[in-house]
Design an enzyme around this catalytic site. Structure first.
Site, short mmCIF file in Angstrom:
data_model
loop_
_atom_site.label_atom_id
_atom_site.label_comp_id
_atom_site.label_asym_id
_atom_site.label_seq_id
_atom_site.Cartn_x
_atom_site.Cartn_y
_atom_site.Cartn_z
CG HIS A 5 1.19 1.47 -1.95
ND1 HIS A 5 2.21 0.65 -1.49
CD2 HIS A 5 0.55 1.92 -0.83
CE1 HIS A 5 2.19 0.64 -0.18
NE2 HIS A 5 1.19 1.39 0.26
CD GLU A 6 -2.73 3.87 -0.57
OE1 GLU A 6 -3.17 3.06 0.27
OE2 GLU A 6 -1.70 4.54 -0.36
CG HIS A 66 -2.64 -1.19 1.58
ND1 HIS A 66 -1.77 -1.94 2.35
CD2 HIS A 66 -2.02 0.01 1.43
CE1 HIS A 66 -0.69 -1.21 2.64
NE2 HIS A 66 -0.81 -0.03 2.09
ZN LIG Z 1 0.42 1.58 2.16
#
Ligand SMILES: [Zn+2]
Length: 235
Positions: free
Chosen positions: A100-101, A104
């Site tokens: 998830h990171e 980004h």
């Molecule tokens: Zn996030």
């Protein structure tokens, strides 16, 4: 007047409940999949590095940070920060959060507009949430004059800015999780059905952002109900 205050306080209580439930659900889901090992046996750090390289991203570093659930991506210094548990663990939960990171970082790399908008909004939202309540409280304390009305109205506007930030955050978070799921599959990090757990972890995490935004909107509605027409009443 006091009776009026009590009724609108329901908005605050509902917001607190939603936030509590989302946070509890996220922690429970996380704890569950923290105990499920992934078959690829890669740590959060290895997953992050694999995904970044697979996307041709070489200027983002992956580093451990202290604390729990402190994982984040910072576009200013281009770092994926993973909490120590995530950084070193090979669990499905750790793999999901690391991916998830990186989602980004990929957003940043491809110039995903909502992420840039969100980053630009951070200082505005910080000032908004810091100044709104003091301004409203001082405004109420001053009574019913013009100065008081201006303070309350600017205070509510500040609060709105902080809520708008929470709303802009939503597409950014959902998109990062969507990208994470694609990367986990295409890089064969969670083969077969293993990505189902990751999806649950990321969904539960996204719900905490939805809850925060909903709670912010409810609080804003309360402020509008409390002070609506205040400036006009004396005219
Ligand atoms: Zn996030």
């Amino acid at each position: 007047m006091y009776y009026h205050f009590d009724i609108t306080y329901i908005f605050v209580i509902i917001g607190m409940l939603i936030t509590l439930i989302a946070s509890w659900s996220m922690k429970a889901t996380f704890a569950r999949f923290e105990r499920v090992p992934s078959s690829s046996n890669m740590t959060g750090r290895e997953v992050a590095e694999r995904i970044l390289r697979a996307n041709g991203i070489y200027d983002v570093s992956v580093r451990p940070v202290s604390g729990r659930l402190t994982d984040h991506y910072d576009p200013r210094d281009k770092t994926v920060s993973l909490s120590e548990v995530i950084y070193n663990s090979t669990s499905v939960a750790a793999v999901a959060v690391a991916a998830h990171e990186c989602g980004h970082a990929i957003q940043d790399n491809v110039g995903y507009v909502p992420l840039n908008l969100r980053s630009a909004f951070v200082p505005v939202a910080n000032w908004g949430s810091r100044l709104s309540w003091p301004m409203i409280v001082i405004g109420v304390f001053l009574g019913t004059g013009n100065m008081s009305n201006i303070l309350i109205q600017v205070g509510i506007l500040m609060f709105m800015l902080a809520v708008i930030f929470q709303i802009i955050t939503l597409p950014v978070e959902f998109d990062a999780s969507r990208r994470a799921m694609i990367e986990l599959k295409s890089n064969n990090i969670l083969p077969g059905n293993e990505d189902r757990g990751a999806k649950k972890v990321l969904f539960a995490a996204a719900m905490t952002y939805v809850a925060a935004a909903a709670s912010g909107v409810l609080q804003m509605l309360r402020l509008l109900l409390l002070f609506n027409g205040r400036g006009r009443r004396r005219n």
